[in-house]
Motif scaffolding. Structure first.
Motif: not given
Ligand code: NDP
Length: 288
Positions: A38, A67, A69, A77-78, A81, A84-85, A88
């Protein structure tokens, strides 16, 4: 003249070895290993590091889930993310490229990363494992220094090691790793009195300061092992062109030391190799 500790060459060997191992176990796993880098903002040095990491991933067969940004991205927001990772299943490693813009809390982000996906080894849990000498993901730059010393059979037990720099990224974890290897370790920093006397006492001298050619030849004990972690971009005022130099004044230092790492081509490539290795370890751990 000092012998060169060829980080670039050794990193290539590590990558070739990883490529083979990944090809071997990928059929069982049903997918390649995955790394998410990131990056926030447009710092050119960070962008170059990220590109380099992604290219290295490609070479060994690790899928990139990077990603990028804008500089004004929010903490929330970070964190979303990263969360979610974390879940994943294609992603084995997550790395936040530092430094971050001032409005972001890097420690908060590191704490959000699942410790088993902490490819950079900077999560407090993994740093805690290091303090306790327990297995865990190790931070890449110091781990790269240790791997290179091991590759060249540099004896560490009973030796005096001096690490100049006490950052959480390099100096502190490296001092702990050298201690685990039974060196007698001193950490020096900007408030150290008579730094040259301290560095001249070192059998193994590591510079992680961030100041171009800060360690001069007279600060190195003849025959010492000199490890240069620094990467500094120095511009030539005449040509306007930038070149990379380390924290050690290489040309004079190589006449004094017994082994020395070059910049570039020393610890930089080892750091990337350890990042790939950490990602592979997290991937392989899912086999069992
Ligand atoms: P930091 O700026 O976080 O830390 C620098 C350290 O150097 C601090 O502990 C500071 O002391 C110490 N220092 C600064 N000035 C002096 C001085 N005059 N005398 C003695 N000590 C001093 O840097 P990092 O640890 O993040 O990075 C260090 C270098 O390594 C940089 O050049 C960086 O680019 C490079 N680097 C390279 C990597 C690679 O892949 N090869 C990876 C990461 C970093 P104090 O704590 O007292 O302020």
């Amino acid at each position: 003249m000092a012998q060169i500790l060829d980080g670039k060459g050794f990193a290539k060997k590590i990558q070739a070895n990883l490529k083979e191992k990944i090809a071997q176990i990928q059929p069982q796993m049903g997918r390649p290993p995955g790394l998410a880098v990131l990056m926030v903002g447009d710092n050119p040095a960070s962008a170059a590091y990220v590109r380099n990491k992604e290219r290295s991933c490609e070479r060994v067969g690790i899928a990139s889930f990077g990603k990028h940004f804008p500089a004004d991205v929010s903490q929330a927001e970070l964190e979303a993310v990263i969360q979610a990772l974390n879940v994943d299943e294609r992603v084995d490693g997550i790395l936040v490229q530092l430094p971050l813009p001032d409005h972001l809390d890097s420690v908060g982000l590191l704490l959000t990363i699942a410790p088993e996906k902490d490819a950079d080894g900077l999560h407090p849990l993994n740093l805690g494992h290091l303090v306790r000498s327990e297995p865990g993901l190790r931070s890449c730059t110091p781990y790269g220094v240790m791997a290179l010393l091991q590759e060249y059979d540099v004896p560490l037990a009973g030796k005096k090691a001096v690490v100049v720099g006490r950052s959480i990224l390099v100096g502190k974890p490296l001092a702990l790793m050298l201690l685990d290897a039974n060196a007698t370790v001193t950490i020096a920093h900007s408030r150290t009195a008579d730094l040259a006397a301290v560095t001249r006492d070192a059998d193994i001298l590591v510079a992680a300061v961030g100041r171009p050619e800060f360690i001069t030849a007279d600060m190195i004990k003849p025959g010492a092992i000199a490890i240069d972690v620094g990467i500094n971009r120095v511009e030539n005022p005449d040509t306007g062109k930038a070149r990379l130099v380390g924290d050690i004044a290489f040309d004079a230092a190589e006449k004094v030391a017994s082994y020395i790492t070059p910049v570039p081509g020393g610890i930089g490539p080892m750091t990337v190799a350890m990042l790939l290795q950490n990602t592979f370890h997290s991937y392989e751990a899912k086999l069992s």
